[in-house]
Design a protein around this motif. Structure first.
Motif: not given
Length: 299
Positions: A183-194
């Protein structure tokens, strides 16, 4: 040192993609900054929200969290990507359809937002050059937050899957990766899914000071990419911060990007209906008078 770096080449495609996206963001931010009113800043100060919050350092470890409230369940970097090799290089548009415009893109975004959402400040960009076989439109609007107005953006790229997929699955795996995407700053959460139909959805949140950004990035099986972002600031990338949190939840972002209404070829009445969207600013690149290389310039 010469022997060590011999044969090493920079990731030019990734660098070009990143520079292009950054350039478009910078141009849009500069235009948006001119439109920021003193009233909005005063309202933010009255509410006790720091308009400088977007520029303050954020303390924390920066650890990526593989779970998001309201984001797709069971997300990880282990996803399967659709096969885009069968997609035509120069698709023929249906005879009864026309190309999606920037204005229609913003109009569709507005209609897909939760009922009762107050919106204003509409801007959009048509595909350029206008004869692209795969469209690439974008737009933005402001959502009333009770204190000020926060930005919501959208980008529709018809040929993303075919063009990027041609570089190999490894490219898409890096692009749709929580470990790679900071991202543009500090990543605090993320998920990738089908999703059930095989599409790939990445949802993530990052922060810069008090500025919180949320994105939902969908790559469909037909190769179309829809990206919607929101923040708690007037400008999604730089603020100033005008609310405690973004106006759209991850559930709302997912509902927008997964809508079947996103298509690069639409019925003529969709484009016609979008003409009622006002006031609207067209940010489309245009060729200079007498320019034959189609590079375009700002109007």
């Amino acid at each position: 040192m010469k022997e060590t770096v011999g044969g090493v080449r920079p990731p030019l495609p990734s660098l070009v993609d990143g520079a292009t996206v950054r350039g478009l963001r910078l141009r849009r931010r500069r235009r948006a900054a001119q439109a920021v009113s003193l009233c909005a800043v005063a309202a933010a100060l009255t509410a006790g929200v720091s308009v400088f919050g977007a520029y303050l350092p954020t303390m924390g470890s920066g650890t990526v969290v593989q779970a998001l409230p309201e984001a797709p369940a069971g997300g990880s970097d282990e996803v399967d990507f659709p096969d885009f090799s069968h997609l035509p290089r120069d698709p023929e548009p249906p005879e009864d359809k026309v190309a999606l415009t920037g204005r229609a893109t913003v109009h569709t975004l507005r209609e897909l937002l939760p009922a009762g959402t107050g919106t204003s400040y509409y801007e959009g960009q048509d595909s350029f050059p206008p004869d692209l076989t795969y469209i690439d439109t974008s737009g933005s609007l402001k959502v009333a937050t009770g204190v000020g107005r926060a930005e919501v953006t959208v980008n529709v790229q018809g040929g993303f899957g075919r063009d990027r997929g041609a570089r190999g699955t490894e490219y898409l795996e890096r692009f749709y990766s929580c470990d790679e995407n900071r991202g543009e700053g500090r990543m605090t959460a993320c998920t990738v899914a089908n999703l059930d139909d095989g599409s790939v959805l990445m949802a993530y949140e990052d922060r810069s000071g008090l500025l919180i950004r949320r994105h939902a990035d969908l790559l469909r099986t037909d190769g179309t990419r829809i990206v919607v972002g929101t923040s708690n600031g007037w400008d999604l990338e730089d603020g100033p911060v005008l609310a405690s949190r973004p106006p759209l939840s991850f559930e709302a972002l997912r509902a927008v990007v997964t809508s079947s209404r996103w298509n690069q070829w639409v019925a003529p009445d969709v484009v016609e209906a979008a003409k009622a969207l006002a006031p609207y600013r067209d940010l489309t690149l245009r060729p200079a008078p007498g320019d034959t290389n189609q590079t375009g310039r700002l109007p």
